[in-house]
Scaffold this active site. Structure first.
Site, PDB file in Angstrom:
ATOM      1  N   GLN A  34    -126.844  -3.633  39.132  1.00  0.00           N
ATOM      2  CA  GLN A  34    -127.815  -3.952  40.175  1.00  0.00           C
ATOM      3  C   GLN A  34    -128.562  -2.711  40.660  1.00  0.00           C
ATOM      4  O   GLN A  34    -128.186  -1.590  40.351  1.00  0.00           O
ATOM      5  CB  GLN A  34    -127.093  -4.635  41.358  1.00  0.00           C
ATOM      6  CG  GLN A  34    -125.883  -3.847  41.854  1.00  0.00           C
ATOM      7  CD  GLN A  34    -124.787  -4.710  42.470  1.00  0.00           C
ATOM      8  OE1 GLN A  34    -125.014  -5.860  42.830  1.00  0.00           O
ATOM      9  NE2 GLN A  34    -123.601  -4.144  42.629  1.00  0.00           N
ATOM     10  N   HIS A  65    -117.516  -8.161  58.790  1.00  0.00           N
ATOM     11  CA  HIS A  65    -116.220  -7.722  58.265  1.00  0.00           C
ATOM     12  C   HIS A  65    -115.052  -8.263  59.076  1.00  0.00           C
ATOM     13  O   HIS A  65    -114.007  -8.601  58.528  1.00  0.00           O
ATOM     14  CB  HIS A  65    -116.188  -6.186  58.152  1.00  0.00           C
ATOM     15  CG  HIS A  65    -117.096  -5.682  57.071  1.00  0.00           C
ATOM     16  ND1 HIS A  65    -117.991  -4.659  57.257  1.00  0.00           N
ATOM     17  CD2 HIS A  65    -117.270  -6.107  55.791  1.00  0.00           C
ATOM     18  CE1 HIS A  65    -118.668  -4.467  56.122  1.00  0.00           C
ATOM     19  NE2 HIS A  65    -118.254  -5.334  55.233  1.00  0.00           N
ATOM     20  N   ASP A  89    -118.099  -1.778  49.543  1.00  0.00           N
ATOM     21  CA  ASP A  89    -118.320  -0.854  50.666  1.00  0.00           C
ATOM     22  C   ASP A  89    -117.028  -0.559  51.423  1.00  0.00           C
ATOM     23  O   ASP A  89    -116.952   0.408  52.177  1.00  0.00           O
ATOM     24  CB  ASP A  89    -119.389  -1.427  51.619  1.00  0.00           C
ATOM     25  CG  ASP A  89    -119.044  -2.835  52.051  1.00  0.00           C
ATOM     26  OD1 ASP A  89    -118.137  -3.000  52.879  1.00  0.00           O
ATOM     27  OD2 ASP A  89    -119.682  -3.781  51.544  1.00  0.00           O
ATOM     28  N   GLU A 109    -113.568  -4.743  42.522  1.00  0.00           N
ATOM     29  CA  GLU A 109    -115.031  -4.582  42.561  1.00  0.00           C
ATOM     30  C   GLU A 109    -115.539  -4.312  41.148  1.00  0.00           C
ATOM     31  O   GLU A 109    -114.981  -3.488  40.425  1.00  0.00           O
ATOM     32  CB  GLU A 109    -115.373  -3.434  43.522  1.00  0.00           C
ATOM     33  CG  GLU A 109    -116.783  -2.890  43.460  1.00  0.00           C
ATOM     34  CD  GLU A 109    -117.876  -3.897  43.870  1.00  0.00           C
ATOM     35  OE1 GLU A 109    -117.787  -4.453  44.976  1.00  0.00           O
ATOM     36  OE2 GLU A 109    -118.796  -4.123  43.051  1.00  0.00           O
ATOM     37  N   ASP A 140    -114.130  -7.148  36.765  1.00  0.00           N
ATOM     38  CA  ASP A 140    -114.792  -8.393  37.136  1.00  0.00           C
ATOM     39  C   ASP A 140    -113.802  -9.278  37.907  1.00  0.00           C
ATOM     40  O   ASP A 140    -112.716  -9.589  37.391  1.00  0.00           O
ATOM     41  CB  ASP A 140    -115.243  -9.068  35.827  1.00  0.00           C
ATOM     42  CG  ASP A 140    -115.955 -10.385  36.065  1.00  0.00           C
ATOM     43  OD1 ASP A 140    -116.040 -10.833  37.226  1.00  0.00           O
ATOM     44  OD2 ASP A 140    -116.431 -10.962  35.073  1.00  0.00           O
ATOM     45  N   GLY A 141    -114.164  -9.676  39.106  1.00  0.00           N
ATOM     46  CA  GLY A 141    -113.285 -10.490  39.947  1.00  0.00           C
ATOM     47  C   GLY A 141    -112.882 -11.799  39.291  1.00  0.00           C
ATOM     48  O   GLY A 141    -111.762 -12.292  39.495  1.00  0.00           O
ATOM     49  N   ASP A 158    -115.787 -11.367  49.107  1.00  0.00           N
ATOM     50  CA  ASP A 158    -116.894 -10.701  49.808  1.00  0.00           C
ATOM     51  C   ASP A 158    -117.994 -10.406  48.784  1.00  0.00           C
ATOM     52  O   ASP A 158    -118.179  -9.275  48.358  1.00  0.00           O
ATOM     53  CB  ASP A 158    -116.382  -9.409  50.457  1.00  0.00           C
ATOM     54  CG  ASP A 158    -117.488  -8.666  51.197  1.00  0.00           C
ATOM     55  OD1 ASP A 158    -118.565  -9.247  51.415  1.00  0.00           O
ATOM     56  OD2 ASP A 158    -117.267  -7.484  51.537  1.00  0.00           O
ATOM     57  N   ASP A 161    -125.183 -12.410  47.254  1.00  0.00           N
ATOM     58  CA  ASP A 161    -125.751 -13.760  47.154  1.00  0.00           C
ATOM     59  C   ASP A 161    -125.489 -14.333  45.761  1.00  0.00           C
ATOM     60  O   ASP A 161    -125.289 -13.581  44.807  1.00  0.00           O
ATOM     61  CB  ASP A 161    -127.278 -13.709  47.380  1.00  0.00           C
ATOM     62  CG  ASP A 161    -127.654 -13.245  48.785  1.00  0.00           C
ATOM     63  OD1 ASP A 161    -126.817 -13.352  49.695  1.00  0.00           O
ATOM     64  OD2 ASP A 161    -128.797 -12.781  48.957  1.00  0.00           O
TER      65      ASP A 161
HETATM   66  N1  AG3 Z   1    -121.797  -9.488  51.356  1.00  0.00           N
HETATM   67  C1  AG3 Z   1    -122.645 -10.607  51.732  1.00  0.00           C
HETATM   68  C2  AG3 Z   1    -124.092 -10.227  51.804  1.00  0.00           C
HETATM   69  C3  AG3 Z   1    -125.037 -11.358  51.770  1.00  0.00           C
HETATM   70  C4  AG3 Z   1    -126.313 -10.950  52.407  1.00  0.00           C
HETATM   71  N2  AG3 Z   1    -127.429 -11.670  51.893  1.00  0.00           N
HETATM   72  C5  AG3 Z   1    -128.713 -11.308  52.083  1.00  0.00           C
HETATM   73  N3  AG3 Z   1    -128.996 -10.255  52.826  1.00  0.00           N
HETATM   74  N4  AG3 Z   1    -129.642 -11.976  51.511  1.00  0.00           N
HETATM   75  C6  AG3 Z   1    -121.836  -8.364  52.184  1.00  0.00           C
HETATM   76  C7  AG3 Z   1    -120.961  -7.242  51.743  1.00  0.00           C
HETATM   77  C8  AG3 Z   1    -120.440  -6.497  52.916  1.00  0.00           C
HETATM   78  N5  AG3 Z   1    -119.143  -5.959  52.681  1.00  0.00           N
END
Ligand code: AG3
EC number: 2.5.1.16
Length: 277
Positions: A34, A65, A89, A109, A140-141, A158, A161
């Site tokens: 990404q 969190h 993170d 992760e 890979d989870g 966690d 999208d």
């Molecule tokens: N994970 C979910 C983030 C989703 C946010 N979506 C968006 N901004 N379109 C967050 C990871 C934090 N540890």
């Protein structure tokens, strides 16, 4: 001459942008999976962005969190082994380790560059990754949960999208593997996007989880930097119901969003959200 202003926009829907003034682009990278950016925003402090989507900011990361961590961890009476899928993170790991009974928290992760950038530029969030009770596994989870059976008390998903690397984390086959990966009284929570913009997704996930787990619940919280602010979490449990928790037995820990009074209130849904599921 006036100083040039820099603004970052997340295109939250095809018709809506969320824009913040930025004072500095701290770091950008194209990882194997990404696009990654760490931005210094005026309003929210440092911000982690993946593929153009805001993941977390210093100012509001506690909301997300704490919500995704303490609801499952205070629903399970004795969570010893916990896994986080995604969450590079480290914010969820930090919250998990506030629970003394947790012996080990695994971070699963896929993208090690998220962990490295967070360690370097977001120490307030990633600080617990070096804890003795934390273990980072880069894989890979989906592969990880399907290869490990009967292993965890709690699993926290966690994810980003449901686009790109995270698509598989929202599929039926993944929830089945999560079920198998949990111990016989285990439970899991996944972040499941906005009830304003992602109603089909929430409905699909809820029914997929409901067809696998005896107890399925949806809860909500407020996260200012996420699309619409209103955010959903889906919990699937083999035995323990978050609505049956004796809240007088919840230990006070250091939190700014979660508290025992909120534990059950988070599951009280507005009518339009009840109608989704
Ligand atoms: N994970 C979910 C983030 C989703 C946010 N979506 C968006 N901004 N379109 C967050 C990871 C934090 N540890």
């Amino acid at each position: 001459m006036a100083e040039m202003e820099l603004w970052f926009t997340e295109q939250q829907t095809p018709d809506l942008g969320f824009t913040c003034k930025i004072t500095k682009t701290i770091y950008t990278a194209k990882t194997q999976y990404q696009d990654l950016a760490i931005l210094e925003t005026k309003q929210f402090g440092r911000m982690l962005v993946l593929d153009g989507a805001v993941q977390t900011t210093i100012a509001d990361e506690f909301c997300y969190h704490e919500l995704i961590s303490h609801v499952p961890l205070f629903t399970h009476p004795n969570p010893k082994k916990v896994a986080v899928i995604g969450g590079g993170d480290g914010g969820v790991i930090r919250e998990i380790l506030k629970h003394d009974e947790v012996e080990k928290a695994y971070l699963i992760e896929i993208d090690k560059e998220v962990i490295e950038a967070s360690k370097k530029y977001l120490p307030e969030i990633s600080c617990a990754l070096d804890d003795k009770r934390a273990e980072v596994i880069i894989t890979d989870g989906i592969k990880f949960v399907s290869e490990n059976k009967n292993m965890f008390d709690v699993i926290i998903v966690d994810s980003t999208d449901p686009v790109g690397p995270a698509v598989g984390l929202f599929q039926d086959s993944f929830y089945k593997a999560v079920f198998e990966c949990l111990k016989e009284d285990g439970l899991f929570v996944a972040q499941t996007e906005s009830p304003f913009y992602d109603q089909d997704l929430i409905k699909n996930v809820f029914h997929a989880v409901k067809s696998i787990f005896p107890i399925t619940r949806l809860y909500l919280g407020f996260i200012p930097t996420y699309p619409s602010g209103l955010w959903s979490f889906t919990l699937g449990s083999k035995k323990y119901d978050p609505l049956e928790v004796d809240i007088s037995r919840i230990k006070r820990i250091d939190t700014r969003y979660y508290n025992p009074e909120l534990h059950k209130a988070l599951f009280a849904l507005p009518t339009f959200v009840q109608e989704i599921i």
